[in-house]
Scaffold this active site. Structure first.
Site, PDB file in Angstrom:
ATOM      1  N   GLU A  99      12.804  18.206 101.742  1.00 15.30           N
ATOM      2  CA  GLU A  99      14.179  18.031 101.156  1.00 15.30           C
ATOM      3  C   GLU A  99      14.296  17.815  99.846  1.00 15.30           C
ATOM      4  O   GLU A  99      13.795  16.896  99.071  1.00 15.30           O
ATOM      5  CB  GLU A  99      15.056  16.595 101.908  1.00 15.30           C
ATOM      6  CG  GLU A  99      14.894  16.380 103.077  1.00 15.30           C
ATOM      7  CD  GLU A  99      15.956  17.038 103.805  1.00 15.30           C
ATOM      8  OE1 GLU A  99      17.032  17.395 103.337  1.00 15.30           O
ATOM      9  OE2 GLU A  99      15.959  17.342 105.324  1.00 15.30           O
ATOM     10  N   CYS A 146      20.929  13.871  94.751  1.00 16.24           N
ATOM     11  CA  CYS A 146      20.376  15.319  95.316  1.00 16.24           C
ATOM     12  C   CYS A 146      21.604  16.411  95.414  1.00 16.24           C
ATOM     13  O   CYS A 146      21.582  17.331  94.980  1.00 16.24           O
ATOM     14  CB  CYS A 146      19.506  15.254  96.462  1.00 16.24           C
ATOM     15  SG  CYS A 146      20.361  14.584  97.932  1.00 16.24           S
TER      16      CYS A 146
HETATM   17  P1  NAD Z   1       9.230  13.694  92.729  1.00 15.66           P
HETATM   18  O1  NAD Z   1       8.883  15.112  93.353  1.00 15.66           O
HETATM   19  O2  NAD Z   1       8.723  13.595  91.065  1.00 15.66           O
HETATM   20  O3  NAD Z   1       8.642  12.626  93.533  1.00 15.66           O
HETATM   21  C1  NAD Z   1       8.876  12.243  94.970  1.00 15.66           C
HETATM   22  C2  NAD Z   1       8.114  11.654  95.470  1.00 15.66           C
HETATM   23  O4  NAD Z   1       6.805  12.193  95.410  1.00 15.66           O
HETATM   24  C3  NAD Z   1       7.428  10.252  94.732  1.00 15.66           C
HETATM   25  O5  NAD Z   1       7.138   9.394  95.805  1.00 15.66           O
HETATM   26  C4  NAD Z   1       6.233  10.723  94.002  1.00 15.66           C
HETATM   27  O6  NAD Z   1       5.485   9.276  93.949  1.00 15.66           O
HETATM   28  C5  NAD Z   1       5.681  11.653  94.918  1.00 15.66           C
HETATM   29  N1  NAD Z   1       4.686  12.527  94.284  1.00 15.66           N
HETATM   30  C6  NAD Z   1       4.843  12.926  92.825  1.00 15.66           C
HETATM   31  N2  NAD Z   1       3.363  13.960  92.877  1.00 15.66           N
HETATM   32  C7  NAD Z   1       3.145  14.103  93.859  1.00 15.66           C
HETATM   33  C8  NAD Z   1       1.720  14.515  94.463  1.00 15.66           C
HETATM   34  N3  NAD Z   1       1.199  15.415  93.634  1.00 15.66           N
HETATM   35  N4  NAD Z   1       1.540  14.607  95.638  1.00 15.66           N
HETATM   36  C9  NAD Z   1       2.134  13.852  96.606  1.00 15.66           C
HETATM   37  N5  NAD Z   1       3.288  13.067  96.292  1.00 15.66           N
HETATM   38  C10 NAD Z   1       3.605  12.980  95.023  1.00 15.66           C
HETATM   39  O7  NAD Z   1      10.754  13.467  92.554  1.00 15.66           O
HETATM   40  P2  NAD Z   1      11.793  12.420  92.196  1.00 15.66           P
HETATM   41  O8  NAD Z   1      11.695  12.805  90.634  1.00 15.66           O
HETATM   42  O9  NAD Z   1      11.036  11.161  92.542  1.00 15.66           O
HETATM   43  O10 NAD Z   1      13.144  12.500  92.799  1.00 15.66           O
HETATM   44  C11 NAD Z   1      14.123  13.456  92.184  1.00 15.66           C
HETATM   45  C12 NAD Z   1      14.041  14.726  93.090  1.00 15.66           C
HETATM   46  O11 NAD Z   1      14.385  14.484  94.309  1.00 15.66           O
HETATM   47  C13 NAD Z   1      15.011  15.820  92.670  1.00 15.66           C
HETATM   48  O12 NAD Z   1      14.706  17.016  92.624  1.00 15.66           O
HETATM   49  C14 NAD Z   1      16.051  15.552  93.939  1.00 15.66           C
HETATM   50  O13 NAD Z   1      17.089  16.431  93.898  1.00 15.66           O
HETATM   51  C15 NAD Z   1      15.301  15.431  94.896  1.00 15.66           C
HETATM   52  N6  NAD Z   1      16.275  14.688  95.952  1.00 15.66           N
HETATM   53  C16 NAD Z   1      16.443  15.431  96.981  1.00 15.66           C
HETATM   54  C17 NAD Z   1      17.301  15.053  98.158  1.00 15.66           C
HETATM   55  C18 NAD Z   1      17.604  15.785  99.294  1.00 15.66           C
HETATM   56  O14 NAD Z   1      17.925  15.107 100.345  1.00 15.66           O
HETATM   57  N7  NAD Z   1      17.435  17.019  99.322  1.00 15.66           N
HETATM   58  C19 NAD Z   1      17.606  13.561  98.039  1.00 15.66           C
HETATM   59  C20 NAD Z   1      17.182  12.917  97.088  1.00 15.66           C
HETATM   60  C21 NAD Z   1      16.482  13.534  96.068  1.00 15.66           C
END
Ligand code: NAD
Length: 494
Positions: free
Chosen positions: A264, A299
């Site tokens: 997502e 999001c």
């Molecule tokens: P992010 O991708 O930086 O981090 C998300 C999660 O991934 C965190 O828990 C982080 O610890 C983990 N992560 C980071 N690097 C990783 C790796 N190399 N391997 C595995 N896990 C890793 O995103 P964010 O900044 O926390 O969240 C914002 C993003 O989430 C935005 O792009 C937003 O649009 C999206 N989002 C989407 C939805 C949806 O339902 N589509 C809902 C909310 C947020």
């Protein structure tokens, strides 16, 4: 909501936090910790365990053992239902404590956090608790000499990685259906907002979820999330976050056991306003809320305003007036309409996007700057930029901040072309009193959800998921259950 109660809760000390593995609080195997910074004032709230790959492996081993011995998966559906219902009750009973803790951790304004975090999480857990004993298998229409049965089986061990913007709500979207269908789960909460999910997992134990069925490992995603992605013993990985991390998870799956990966991801959602919208004043108010709530860190935020050229000037003036009048401030003050940006890094990125937009020919009608610097926290004015061409950075890149990009259009076809001109496809909106036009736009704009004469807000009965680079699979509704089951055929000769 009561300000006195919030004021009491906001100063409660938060003890250093550990992982939750096999029902016990466990420090990182090498003893490392990470500071938890509050975006409200930049202060250190507490510490969490800085997990290692070995910690993640321990948690996965525990979850696998819990799944294999059937301590949860083999319980009668009615028993699992009772535990999940009690969990939802406990989340509700602790709602204010959880909401305030979450706001101290991630900065969302309390009015929104209270509803969207504990409120929504409890509702989601209860929804799947109630659904779990209504899920039947199937009998296939085979010839008379055979019987074809289709069973739905839990997948085994689910790994879940959650972002910081709404950790409880999004966590529950994964945990509800995964646990209801009998799986064990290993959860990696967001590295910068882990506190509420840790507390929620403790409440699950209190509700009677057997130890090991839900393990929580905190720390850097690049370490523990990566270990989860590369594990040979996680069957399904469910993720909400950025496309950059999503891509990495697909690579990890390919390099390990080909686990199923559901993503997502982000969006650049178009909110399309026609001259014939039923109430343009209301549309302006909702369009502003649709981008600025939670400081734009949503999001499905309607971050692109596509407005019919004939009404552009008046409509943008109205949106800008609403934006300029919004009370940005301490997210634990119940009068604040917009709280803090989640981190200093996020704030700097937002300001950088404003500068780029101006360099590319955009004009500010309101906002664009940092607010309340003397608090030590991270606050930004709701920002409206006009003159954003469909291929400008602000129209193409997800900002995840309180910045609205305005682009005019002339015709329906023009609106559709601009709306679909990004790699994303998460959400959108259309404002019109013309029923045919509304349905036509719903079909033509490529997204997972279209709002008509409103923006944002949908309950748990409908799926949320993206198309294109906004991801695959769905959270919420009965459709989410498909991610957490395997179909198995029994082909029986009679
Ligand atoms: P992010 O991708 O930086 O981090 C998300 C999660 O991934 C965190 O828990 C982080 O610890 C983990 N992560 C980071 N690097 C990783 C790796 N190399 N391997 C595995 N896990 C890793 O995103 P964010 O900044 O926390 O969240 C914002 C993003 O989430 C935005 O792009 C937003 O649009 C999206 N989002 C989407 C939805 C949806 O339902 N589509 C809902 C909310 C947020």
């Amino acid at each position: 909501m009561n300000q006195d109660q919030i004021n009491t809760l906001r100063v409660q000390p938060v003890s250093p936090q550990h992982h939750l593995i096999e029902g016990k609080a466990v420090p990182a195997s090498d003893g490392q910790t990470m500071a938890v910074i509050s975006p409200i004032d930049g202060s250190v709230l507490t510490t969490i365990a800085r997990g290692t790959a070995a910690d993640m492996d321990d948690a996965i081993r525990s979850a696998r053992a819990a799944f294999e011995d059937g301590r949860w998966a083999s319980q009668p559906p009615a028993a699992r239902k009772k535990v999940l219902q009690k969990w939802a009750d406990l989340i509700e009973a602790h709602a204010m404590e959880l909401a305030v803790l979450g706001v101290r951790d991630n900065g969302t304004e309390i009015g929104m956090a209270f509803k969207a975090e504990p409120g929504s999480a409890a509702g989601t857990i209860r929804y799947y608790a109630e659904a779990l004993d209504k899920l039947y298998g199937e009998i296939a229409p085979t010839p008379n000499d055979t019987l074809g049965l289709i069973h739905r089986e839990p997948v085994g061990v689910v790994g879940a990685i959650i972002p910081w913007n709404f950790p409880m709500m999004i966590g529950a979207w994964k945990l509800g259906p995964a646990l209801a269908t009998g799986n064990s789960v290993v959860l990696n909460p967001p590295e910068s907002a882990s506190l509420t999910l840790l507390r929620m997992a403790e409440l699950a134990l209190e509700a009677g979820l057997p130890p090991g069925v839900l393990n929580v490992v905190t720390g850097e995603g690049a370490v523990v999330g990566q270990a989860m992605g590369l594990s040979m013993d996680v069957d399904v990985l469910v993720f909400t976050g950025s496309g950059t991390t999503g891509r990495r998870l697909l690579e990890y799956a390919a390099r390990s056991n080909l686990k199923r990966v559901y993503l997502e991801l982000g969006g650049k959602s178009p909110n399309i306003v026609f001259e014939d919208a039923p109430d343009l004043k209301e549309a302006a108010k909702v369009a502003a809320m649709g981008i600025f709530r939670n400081a734009g860190q949503v999001c499905v935020a309607g971050s692109r305003l596509l407005v019919e050229a004939s009404i552009q000037d008046d409509f943008v003036a109205e949106v800008s007036k609403v934006a300029a009048g919004m009370h940005v401030g301490d997210p634990l003050d119940i009068t604040s309409q917009i709280g803090a940006v989640h981190s200093d890094q996020q704030l700097q990125e937002n300001l950088g996007f404003v500068q780029t937009a101006l360099d590319e020919g955009g004009q500010l009608t309101t906002g664009g700057d940092q607010l309340l610097k003397d608090t030590g926290g991270y606050y930004m004015a709701p920002t409206v930029v006009t003159g954003v061409t469909p291929h400008a950075s602000l129209a193409q890149k997800e900002v995840f901040g309180p910045i609205l990009a305005v682009t005019p259009f002339e015709t329906d076809a023009d609106a559709i072309r601009i709306a679909n001109a990004t790699p994303y496809g998460l959400a959108g909106g259309v404002w019109t009193a013309n029923l045919s036009r509304a349905h036509h736009m719903v079909r033509a704009v490529r997204t997972g959800v279209m709002h008509v004469n409103t923006y944002g807000g949908a309950d748990g009965t409908v799926p949320l998921g993206g198309v294109g680079q906004s991801g695959n699979g769905h959270d919420k509704s009965l459709h989410a259950i498909d991610k957490y089951i395997n179909l198995k055929t029994a082909w029986i000769k009679l």
